[in-house]
Design a protein around this motif. Structure first.
Motif, PDB file in Angstrom:
ATOM      1  N   GLY A   1      32.823  27.927   5.620  1.00  0.00           N
ATOM      2  CA  GLY A   1      33.052  28.192   7.047  1.00  0.00           C
ATOM      3  C   GLY A   1      32.737  27.101   7.899  1.00  0.00           C
ATOM      4  N   PRO A   2      32.697  27.272   9.024  1.00  0.00           N
ATOM      5  CA  PRO A   2      32.503  26.163  10.123  1.00  0.00           C
ATOM      6  C   PRO A   2      31.035  25.806  10.224  1.00  0.00           C
ATOM      7  CG  PRO A   2      33.828  27.878  11.187  1.00  0.00           C
ATOM      8  CD  PRO A   2      33.267  28.499   9.888  1.00  0.00           C
ATOM      9  N   LYS A   3      30.756  24.638  10.457  1.00  0.00           N
ATOM     10  CA  LYS A   3      29.300  23.995  10.214  1.00  0.00           C
ATOM     11  C   LYS A   3      28.728  24.134   9.293  1.00  0.00           C
ATOM     12  CE  LYS A   3      26.978  23.523  13.951  1.00  0.00           C
ATOM     13  NZ  LYS A   3      26.107  23.693  15.236  1.00  0.00           N
ATOM     14  N   GLY A   4      29.459  24.335   7.996  1.00  0.00           N
ATOM     15  CA  GLY A   4      28.743  24.381   6.691  1.00  0.00           C
ATOM     16  C   GLY A   4      28.345  25.771   6.490  1.00  0.00           C
ATOM     17  N   ILE A   5      28.557  26.680   7.172  1.00  0.00           N
ATOM     18  CA  ILE A   5      27.865  28.234   6.873  1.00  0.00           C
ATOM     19  C   ILE A   5      29.103  28.844   6.272  1.00  0.00           C
ATOM     20  CG2 ILE A   5      27.136  30.250   8.141  1.00  0.00           C
ATOM     21  CD1 ILE A   5      26.771  28.564  10.699  1.00  0.00           C
ATOM     22  N   THR A   6      28.358  29.154   4.963  1.00  0.00           N
ATOM     23  CA  THR A   6      29.385  29.817   3.898  1.00  0.00           C
ATOM     24  C   THR A   6      29.687  31.237   4.563  1.00  0.00           C
ATOM     25  OG1 THR A   6      28.467  28.923   1.797  1.00  0.00           O
ATOM     26  CG2 THR A   6      29.441  31.065   1.736  1.00  0.00           C
ATOM     27  N   GLN A   7      31.093  31.552   4.477  1.00  0.00           N
ATOM     28  CA  GLN A   7      31.473  32.908   4.995  1.00  0.00           C
ATOM     29  C   GLN A   7      31.761  33.892   3.792  1.00  0.00           C
ATOM     30  OE1 GLN A   7      31.952  33.537   8.607  1.00  0.00           O
ATOM     31  NE2 GLN A   7      30.724  31.598   8.265  1.00  0.00           N
ATOM     32  N   GLU A   8      31.043  35.194   3.961  1.00  0.00           N
ATOM     33  CA  GLU A   8      31.216  35.971   2.595  1.00  0.00           C
ATOM     34  C   GLU A   8      31.850  37.410   3.339  1.00  0.00           C
ATOM     35  OE1 GLU A   8      27.042  34.605   0.570  1.00  0.00           O
ATOM     36  OE2 GLU A   8      26.889  36.670   1.514  1.00  0.00           O
ATOM     37  N   ILE A   9      32.846  37.986   2.292  1.00  0.00           N
ATOM     38  CA  ILE A   9      33.500  39.297   2.839  1.00  0.00           C
ATOM     39  C   ILE A   9      33.097  40.092   1.896  1.00  0.00           C
ATOM     40  CG2 ILE A   9      35.517  38.292   4.139  1.00  0.00           C
ATOM     41  CD1 ILE A   9      37.272  38.700   1.619  1.00  0.00           C
ATOM     42  N   CYS A  10      32.762  41.535   2.184  1.00  0.00           N
ATOM     43  CA  CYS A  10      32.155  42.143   1.387  1.00  0.00           C
ATOM     44  C   CYS A  10      32.927  43.668   1.432  1.00  0.00           C
ATOM     45  CB  CYS A  10      30.675  42.361   1.674  1.00  0.00           C
ATOM     46  SG  CYS A  10      30.120  40.845   1.733  1.00  0.00           S
ATOM     47  N   THR A  11      32.804  44.572   0.716  1.00  0.00           N
ATOM     48  CA  THR A  11      33.101  45.954   0.781  1.00  0.00           C
ATOM     49  C   THR A  11      31.919  46.601   0.105  1.00  0.00           C
ATOM     50  OG1 THR A  11      34.343  46.157  -1.604  1.00  0.00           O
ATOM     51  CG2 THR A  11      35.611  45.407   0.678  1.00  0.00           C
ATOM     52  N   THR A  12      32.134  48.051   0.562  1.00  0.00           N
ATOM     53  CA  THR A  12      31.321  49.259  -0.131  1.00  0.00           C
ATOM     54  C   THR A  12      29.719  48.714   0.022  1.00  0.00           C
ATOM     55  OG1 THR A  12      33.189  49.675  -1.718  1.00  0.00           O
ATOM     56  CG2 THR A  12      31.136  50.984  -1.945  1.00  0.00           C
ATOM     57  N   PRO A  13      29.059  49.018   1.201  1.00  0.00           N
ATOM     58  CA  PRO A  13      27.581  48.400   1.350  1.00  0.00           C
ATOM     59  C   PRO A  13      26.845  49.610   0.324  1.00  0.00           C
ATOM     60  CG  PRO A  13      28.718  48.340   3.643  1.00  0.00           C
ATOM     61  CD  PRO A  13      29.759  48.922   2.686  1.00  0.00           C
ATOM     62  N   VAL A  14      25.923  48.980  -0.130  1.00  0.00           N
ATOM     63  CA  VAL A  14      24.874  49.865  -0.990  1.00  0.00           C
ATOM     64  C   VAL A  14      23.999  50.542   0.004  1.00  0.00           C
ATOM     65  CG1 VAL A  14      23.206  49.964  -2.755  1.00  0.00           C
ATOM     66  CG2 VAL A  14      25.103  48.590  -2.976  1.00  0.00           C
ATOM     67  N   LEU A  15      23.765  51.659  -0.199  1.00  0.00           N
ATOM     68  CA  LEU A  15      22.581  52.500   0.844  1.00  0.00           C
ATOM     69  C   LEU A  15      21.421  52.872   0.437  1.00  0.00           C
ATOM     70  CD1 LEU A  15      25.087  55.382   2.392  1.00  0.00           C
ATOM     71  CD2 LEU A  15      24.624  52.873   3.138  1.00  0.00           C
TER      72      LEU A  15
END
Length: 335
Positions: A115-129
């Protein structure tokens, strides 16, 4: 040519990963000052919670003293696969997270890419509660469908940064702010990926390719449920001796009441209350003069602090900002 499916409205800021060696200070800052729930996982890992999600902030031991990854929670696996396809179609490497990495972030499925400025972008599904109840000083935080808040970046290449979030997440321009700070003219662009006024803000010095901020992230924001929570956390930040960057004030564009504290890692943490919600049927982007209707006064800023900003700006001229050109230009159909 068939238009690609738009993922706007199916994306929200879900978690952030912070790398730091200042665990003791961060624990006091997050728990005792801001009022978050915290969980110590090990000597090298700690998490903060805002709600029933198992993780909103993952802190891992390391030298960066910065946000190193931004996690975007998606509505479903279809949205996940659409975004993965467009990233790979542009020739950008994407790596599936391991079960352990997903578990630390409190999600079931994880994909990482640059991602921009060296910030990794992460996509996720199904958050754990989480099964354990929250133990925190705040009465609650606003998350839900709009996500948990926003992140602000400074950039010497703002068009590429905006283009990135448009290409990957179909981000829309909400509005602009023009501001002059210590004689330096800034333009700040606010991008939304759902009804939250903005999930990303991109600030640039007008006319000069300089970045006066050491960290990749200038500030992050979370939203209080109540005005009392805002006032009480503001008092705790002062009483515990943490630096206040900007006093309480109200923004011109999203009308949010907020203050900015300085984190142990150096970037700023905005605690806000009651921003406007965008109505897609009627909203039109505009330009505001100045970031605040009132307040947001710098606290304890000295001549040395200002000189440090100029020094950092000059240093940024020697280092080309990290970008992801393949994802920062014209859109292409999904793969």
């Amino acid at each position: 040519m068939t238009a690609r499916p738009d993922v706007f409205g199916s994306v929200r800021l879900g978690h952030l990963v912070i790398e730091t060696n200042r665990f003791t200070d961060w624990r006091r800052f997050g728990t005792d000052a801001i009022g978050l729930h915290h969980d110590d996982l090990s000597r090298d890992l700690m998490r903060f919670r805002l709600d029933d999600h198992a993780c909103r902030f993952l802190l891992r031991r390391g030298p960066a003293e910065d946000v190193v990854a931004m996690g975007w929670h998606l509505d479903d696996h279809t949205t996940f696969e659409r975004i993965e396809a467009r990233v790979r179609a542009h020739g950008v490497p994407a790596v599936a997270g391991t079960a352990e990495e997903a578990g630390l972030r409190g999600v079931e499925r994880l994909l990482r890419f640059p991602g921009p400025k060296g910030i990794t972008q992460e996509i996720c599904t199904t958050p754990v509660l989480a099964t354990d109840p929250l133990t925190m000083l705040a009465s609650g935080w606003v998350t839900g469908d709009p996500g948990m808040g926003h992140v602000a970046l400074t950039s010497t290449r703002p068009a590429l940064t905006r283009g990135y979030f448009s290409t990957v997440f179909d981000a829309r321009l909400t509005d602009h702010i023009d501001e002059t700070i210590s004689g330096v003219k800034l333009r700040i662009r606010f991008l939304r990926v759902n009804e939250r006024h903005h999930s990303i803000a991109v600030a640039a010095v007008r006319g000069l390719p300089v970045d006066p901020v050491r960290t990749r992230v200038q500030h992050l924001n979370i939203q209080c449920q109540s005005l009392d929570d805002l006032a009480r956390s503001y008092r705790r930040v002062h009483e515990l001796g943490f630096d206040m960057a900007l006093s309480i004030g109200q923004h011109t564009n999203d009308r949010e009441l907020s203050y900015y504290a300085r984190t142990p890692s150096g970037f700023e943490w905005e605690v806000g209350w009651n921003p406007v919600v965008v109505d897609e049927a009627t909203w039109e982007p505009g330009t505001h003069q100045g970031i605040s209707v009132w307040g947001h006064t710098p606290v304890g800023q000295t001549v040395i602090d200002r000189l440090d900003r100029f020094r950092l700006g000059a240093r940024s001229l020697l280092h080309r900002e990290k970008t992801v050109p393949a994802l920062s230009g014209a859109k292409t159909p999904d793969g």
